[in-house]
Design a protein around this motif. Structure first.
Motif, PDB file in Angstrom:
ATOM      1  N   GLN A   8      36.633  64.372  62.815  1.00 57.79           N
ATOM      2  CA  GLN A   8      37.548  64.962  61.831  1.00 57.79           C
ATOM      3  C   GLN A   8      38.650  63.975  61.463  1.00 57.79           C
ATOM      4  O   GLN A   8      38.999  63.827  60.299  1.00 57.79           O
ATOM      5  N   LEU A   9      39.174  63.286  62.456  1.00 60.06           N
ATOM      6  CA  LEU A   9      40.272  62.353  62.233  1.00 60.06           C
ATOM      7  C   LEU A   9      39.829  61.138  61.419  1.00 60.06           C
ATOM      8  O   LEU A   9      40.524  60.704  60.498  1.00 60.06           O
ATOM      9  N   ASN A  10      38.672  60.585  61.746  1.00 58.26           N
ATOM     10  CA  ASN A  10      38.256  59.311  61.174  1.00 58.26           C
ATOM     11  C   ASN A  10      37.255  59.383  60.025  1.00 58.26           C
ATOM     12  O   ASN A  10      37.250  58.489  59.174  1.00 58.26           O
ATOM     13  N   TYR A  11      36.396  60.392  60.012  1.00 62.71           N
ATOM     14  CA  TYR A  11      35.251  60.337  59.099  1.00 62.71           C
ATOM     15  C   TYR A  11      35.040  61.556  58.209  1.00 62.71           C
ATOM     16  O   TYR A  11      34.145  61.543  57.368  1.00 62.71           O
ATOM     17  N   VAL A  41      25.083  55.904  50.997  1.00 61.45           N
ATOM     18  CA  VAL A  41      25.195  55.135  52.235  1.00 61.45           C
ATOM     19  C   VAL A  41      25.969  53.841  51.972  1.00 61.45           C
ATOM     20  O   VAL A  41      26.873  53.480  52.729  1.00 61.45           O
ATOM     21  N   GLU A  42      25.640  53.155  50.900  1.00 64.67           N
ATOM     22  CA  GLU A  42      26.326  51.901  50.568  1.00 64.67           C
ATOM     23  C   GLU A  42      27.819  52.140  50.348  1.00 64.67           C
ATOM     24  O   GLU A  42      28.657  51.372  50.827  1.00 64.67           O
ATOM     25  N   ALA A  43      28.160  53.196  49.646  1.00 62.55           N
ATOM     26  CA  ALA A  43      29.572  53.516  49.402  1.00 62.55           C
ATOM     27  C   ALA A  43      30.294  53.829  50.713  1.00 62.55           C
ATOM     28  O   ALA A  43      31.447  53.424  50.905  1.00 62.55           O
ATOM     29  N   LYS A  44      29.618  54.514  51.610  1.00 63.73           N
ATOM     30  CA  LYS A  44      30.217  54.852  52.901  1.00 63.73           C
ATOM     31  C   LYS A  44      30.430  53.595  53.751  1.00 63.73           C
ATOM     32  O   LYS A  44      31.448  53.456  54.431  1.00 63.73           O
ATOM     33  N   GLU A  49      34.059  49.926  56.366  1.00 63.28           N
ATOM     34  CA  GLU A  49      34.481  48.540  56.606  1.00 63.28           C
ATOM     35  C   GLU A  49      35.961  48.344  56.275  1.00 63.28           C
ATOM     36  O   GLU A  49      36.657  47.606  56.956  1.00 63.28           O
ATOM     37  N   GLU A  50      36.437  49.010  55.253  1.00 68.61           N
ATOM     38  CA  GLU A  50      37.842  48.894  54.867  1.00 68.61           C
ATOM     39  C   GLU A  50      38.758  49.600  55.874  1.00 68.61           C
ATOM     40  O   GLU A  50      39.805  49.084  56.229  1.00 68.61           O
ATOM     41  N   GLN A  51      38.345  50.779  56.359  1.00 66.63           N
ATOM     42  CA  GLN A  51      39.189  51.585  57.235  1.00 66.63           C
ATOM     43  C   GLN A  51      39.140  51.137  58.699  1.00 66.63           C
ATOM     44  O   GLN A  51      40.117  51.292  59.411  1.00 66.63           O
ATOM     45  N   LYS A  52      37.992  50.655  59.132  1.00 70.56           N
ATOM     46  CA  LYS A  52      37.806  50.227  60.524  1.00 70.56           C
ATOM     47  C   LYS A  52      38.276  51.290  61.524  1.00 70.56           C
ATOM     48  O   LYS A  52      39.042  51.025  62.437  1.00 70.56           O
ATOM     49  N   SER A  53      37.783  52.510  61.355  1.00 74.68           N
ATOM     50  CA  SER A  53      38.122  53.616  62.244  1.00 74.68           C
ATOM     51  C   SER A  53      37.448  53.443  63.602  1.00 74.68           C
ATOM     52  O   SER A  53      36.617  52.555  63.792  1.00 74.68           O
ATOM     53  N   GLU A  54      37.769  54.325  64.516  1.00 77.68           N
ATOM     54  CA  GLU A  54      37.220  54.266  65.866  1.00 77.68           C
ATOM     55  C   GLU A  54      35.688  54.256  65.847  1.00 77.68           C
ATOM     56  O   GLU A  54      35.071  55.021  65.118  1.00 77.68           O
ATOM     57  N   ASP A  55      35.102  53.393  66.647  1.00 73.34           N
ATOM     58  CA  ASP A  55      33.640  53.267  66.782  1.00 73.34           C
ATOM     59  C   ASP A  55      32.945  52.883  65.478  1.00 73.34           C
ATOM     60  O   ASP A  55      31.764  53.143  65.299  1.00 73.34           O
ATOM     61  N   TYR A  56      33.631  52.254  64.575  1.00 74.99           N
ATOM     62  CA  TYR A  56      33.053  51.967  63.264  1.00 74.99           C
ATOM     63  C   TYR A  56      31.895  50.977  63.334  1.00 74.99           C
ATOM     64  O   TYR A  56      30.967  51.054  62.529  1.00 74.99           O
ATOM     65  N   LYS A  57      31.892  50.060  64.290  1.00 76.46           N
ATOM     66  CA  LYS A  57      30.830  49.051  64.338  1.00 76.46           C
ATOM     67  C   LYS A  57      29.466  49.683  64.616  1.00 76.46           C
ATOM     68  O   LYS A  57      28.477  49.320  63.988  1.00 76.46           O
TER      69      LYS A  57
END
Length: 77
Positions: A8-11, A41-44, A49-57
């Motif tokens: 909820q916080l990140n995505y 998917v590409e837009a997401k 990549e811009e936000q770099k939220s938790e566990d984004y990699k």
């Protein structure tokens, strides 16, 4: 923090507008199937990549694989 809270916080705003089994769309359906087209998917990927939220990699790795298929699905709990 619980997994749903992290989501909820990140995505929450990134994974809205998936297509449900009944072909409607909206926020993630936690009790059903959510489909995202290759274009979505590409837009997401760009947003994540811009936000770099938790566990984004880990999420980017999964989404990049989805580009080689016919998009991505998030299955409800």
């Amino acid at each position: 923090m619980q997994l749903i809270g992290i989501y909820q916080l990140n995505y929450k705003n990134i994974f809205k507008n998936g297509v449900y089994a009944n072909l409607h769309s909206g926020e993630v359906d936690w009790c059903g199937i959510n489909y995202y087209s290759p274009g979505q998917v590409e837009a997401k990927i760009i947003t994540i990549e811009e936000q770099k939220s938790e566990d984004y990699k880990a999420l980017l790795e999964w989404l990049n694989k989805a580009k080689t298929f016919n998009g991505a699905y998030i299955l409800g709990l």
